[in-house]
Write an enzyme that holds these catalytic residues in place. Structure first.
Site, mmCIF file in Angstrom:
data_model
loop_
_atom_site.group_PDB
_atom_site.id
_atom_site.type_symbol
_atom_site.label_atom_id
_atom_site.label_comp_id
_atom_site.label_asym_id
_atom_site.label_seq_id
_atom_site.Cartn_x
_atom_site.Cartn_y
_atom_site.Cartn_z
ATOM 1 N N SER A 43 -2.759 -4.046 -13.794
ATOM 2 C CA SER A 43 -3.416 -2.759 -13.555
ATOM 3 C C SER A 43 -4.907 -2.908 -13.275
ATOM 4 O O SER A 43 -5.453 -2.242 -12.391
ATOM 5 C CB SER A 43 -3.198 -1.830 -14.752
ATOM 6 O OG SER A 43 -1.832 -1.626 -14.993
ATOM 7 N N HIS A 62 -8.314 -0.268 -16.781
ATOM 8 C CA HIS A 62 -8.342 0.392 -15.473
ATOM 9 C C HIS A 62 -9.788 0.575 -14.988
ATOM 10 O O HIS A 62 -10.117 0.212 -13.857
ATOM 11 C CB HIS A 62 -7.653 1.749 -15.558
ATOM 12 C CG HIS A 62 -6.182 1.640 -15.805
ATOM 13 N ND1 HIS A 62 -5.375 2.746 -15.973
ATOM 14 C CD2 HIS A 62 -5.364 0.569 -15.907
ATOM 15 C CE1 HIS A 62 -4.124 2.343 -16.162
ATOM 16 N NE2 HIS A 62 -4.097 1.039 -16.143
#
Length: 499
Positions: free
Chosen positions: A284, A335
């Site tokens: 991610s 993220h």
């Protein structure tokens, strides 16, 4: 001859807008052209129409219809406001009154689309900076000059399209496919050697686990990028990598893409280490780094970015960030860390065919400081070193594998660090019972049923502990409570033996 002179002026006017003013051509035919001035706000569109107008009634009707056309353009491009302009090139103006079309027309009361109109006739064309064709030219010469203008305009349109297309298709997504294969292979390895949702299996194969990173296993910050927790996690990240990674690799080239990917992945892992105590894995952070690379492209080619992918990229990015903040199980630290890392890495590598500059060295220094600063914060942020719930989960998995000695320290730490759930004392009591520490197990189970009176497994285990301590009355009371809550056969058998 007059109409041919105005035909020449029509193409000369478009030629001037394209070459001198840098307008973009959206539509073009022998009677109408739609041009865009991208350098002004609000955005400005010019509709150039070559027609000889007899009466103003046609002109009024066409202006009214054009307002709707301009507004459709505004909606398609998702613009807040748009200025439209109709330029009618005619040999003569209408024979009747038409001057009222000079006033602006609006699409609605909000005035998001404003349209102005004007007529350039034979007299006005001589007063503009665009020189009309000399009257001495023959018909053949005028036709050749018109043909030459058309060719130059068409060539300019093709060159601009080719130049812009080359920005999106510099390389081939070879590395993207290899990365997809590598994460799929590692998922297969995890599933064959335990399961991908097992914390112990993830730690064994290189997931981000803060205590071991602090013990010197820094390589986990890289290996975690290739592991995924469950098939859904793998599928969603692979889908994002296929589209985002493929787009970034085509734009930046393979070598630049790999640098962006791994710098972003490292930044995401370090941010997760600094702010998240849970075991973490997944690509991610690197994938959000691809978002960062696309945003960097938007800073270099702002107009092209927002005309093509820009608004979609921003919408998807915002949705993902909101989703991350809304659900605690999502590692939003990774993220955001990866997003920033990918943006900074893009400044380091630059787009293809860009000359080396001192700015690249500057951003390399900034990126190194950014990653090192995150790692330093992770070292001093003691709250993120361990989690009582994580310790409990690891201990439980060791118990499932009958590794009591390995499970015991994790379960003990979970209770000591305040895992305020009945499962913590229940599992620790199970481990104490295995070590024949029955008094400790009894105390822990009494705490368990005090927290959750309907915990029938705890009442059953407590009955067994009372039997070991030769406290049969207490054992009968505990098993009776277990049977009342959930009359399993094992509970009934124990109750019968005690009676």
């Amino acid at each position: 001859m007059e109409w041919l002179h105005q035909d020449y002026f029509f193409w000369k006017y478009i030629h001037h807008c394209v070459f001198q003013k840098g307008y973009r051509v959206h539509e073009l035919n022998h009677k109408e052209a739609w041009l865009e001035d991208e350098d002004v706000k609000p955005r400005r569109f010019i509709r150039v129409v070559r027609i000889d107008i007899d009466f103003s009634s046609w002109l009024r009707r066409d202006v009214g219809e054009s307002v709707n056309k301009f507004d459709q353009v505004r909606k398609q491009l998702r613009l807040g406001r748009l200025i439209g302009e109709n330029v009618y090139i005619s040999v003569y103006p209408p024979v009747d009154q038409w001057e009222e079309i000079n006033k602006p027309f609006y699409e609605s009361r909000k005035k998001r689309t404003t349209v102005y109109s004007s007529i350039i006739d034979r007299i006005k064309s001589n007063q503009l900076e665009i020189s009309p064709a000399p009257s001495t030219h023959t018909i053949e010469e005028l036709e050749f000059m018109i043909f030459a203008l058309k060719q130059e305009i068409q060539q300019a349109i093709k060159q601009r399209e080719s130049r812009e297309k080359s920005l999106f298709f510099y390389g081939n997504p070879i590395a993207t496919y290899l990365l997809l294969l590598s994460v799929a292979f590692m998922f297969y390895v995890l599933e064959q050697n335990g399961r991908s949702t097992s914390v112990l299996t993830l730690i064994k194969y290189g997931a981000k686990y803060n205590p071991l990173i602090l013990d010197g296993e820094w390589w986990r910050l890289f290996t975690a990028m290739f592991l995924h927790i469950g098939f859904l996690h793998l599928f969603m990240n692979s889908l994002a990598l296929f589209y985002l990674g493929g787009a970034v690799e085509r734009m930046f080239g393979t070598s630049r893409f790999l640098l962006i990917y791994f710098i972003a992945g490292l930044s995401g892992s370090v941010a997760s280490f600094a702010f998240n105590e849970q075991v973490a894995a997944g690509a991610s952070g690197a994938i959000f780094g691809c978002f960062g690379a696309l945003l960097y492209f938007g800073t270099i080619h702002k107009k092209l970015f927002f005309r093509t992918m820009g608004k979609n990229v921003l919408v998807v990015l915002v949705i993902n960030l909101i989703f991350g903040f809304a659900f605690p199980m999502v590692d939003n630290g990774a993220h955001i860390g990866g997003l920033i890392g990918g943006f900074l890495a893009s400044f380091i590598v630059q787009l293809p065919k860009t000359r080396f500059s001192v700015r690249q060295i500057t951003f390399l220094f900034i990126t190194v400081c950014y990653v090192m600063g995150l790692y330093w914060f992770g070292e001093i942020n003691e709250k993120k070193v361990s989690s009582p719930l994580l310790e409990l989960q690891i201990g439980q998995e060791y118990l499932q594998e009958e590794e009591i000695e390995k499970a015991y320290p994790f379960l003990q730490r979970a209770v000591d660090e305040g895992a305020d759930i009945p499962e913590a004392t229940f599992l620790l009591a199970y481990a104490e019972a295995k070590f024949e520490n029955y008094e400790e197990a009894k105390t822990l189970l009494l705490k368990t049923v005090a927290k959750r009176p309907d915990f029938h497994e705890a009442h059953y285990n407590l009955s067994l502990i009372y039997v070991e301590l030769d406290q049969l009355e207490e054992a009968r009371a505990s098993i009776q409570r277990a049977v009342q809550i959930h009359p399993e056969q094992a509970y009934l058998d124990l109750q019968e033996r005690l009676q």
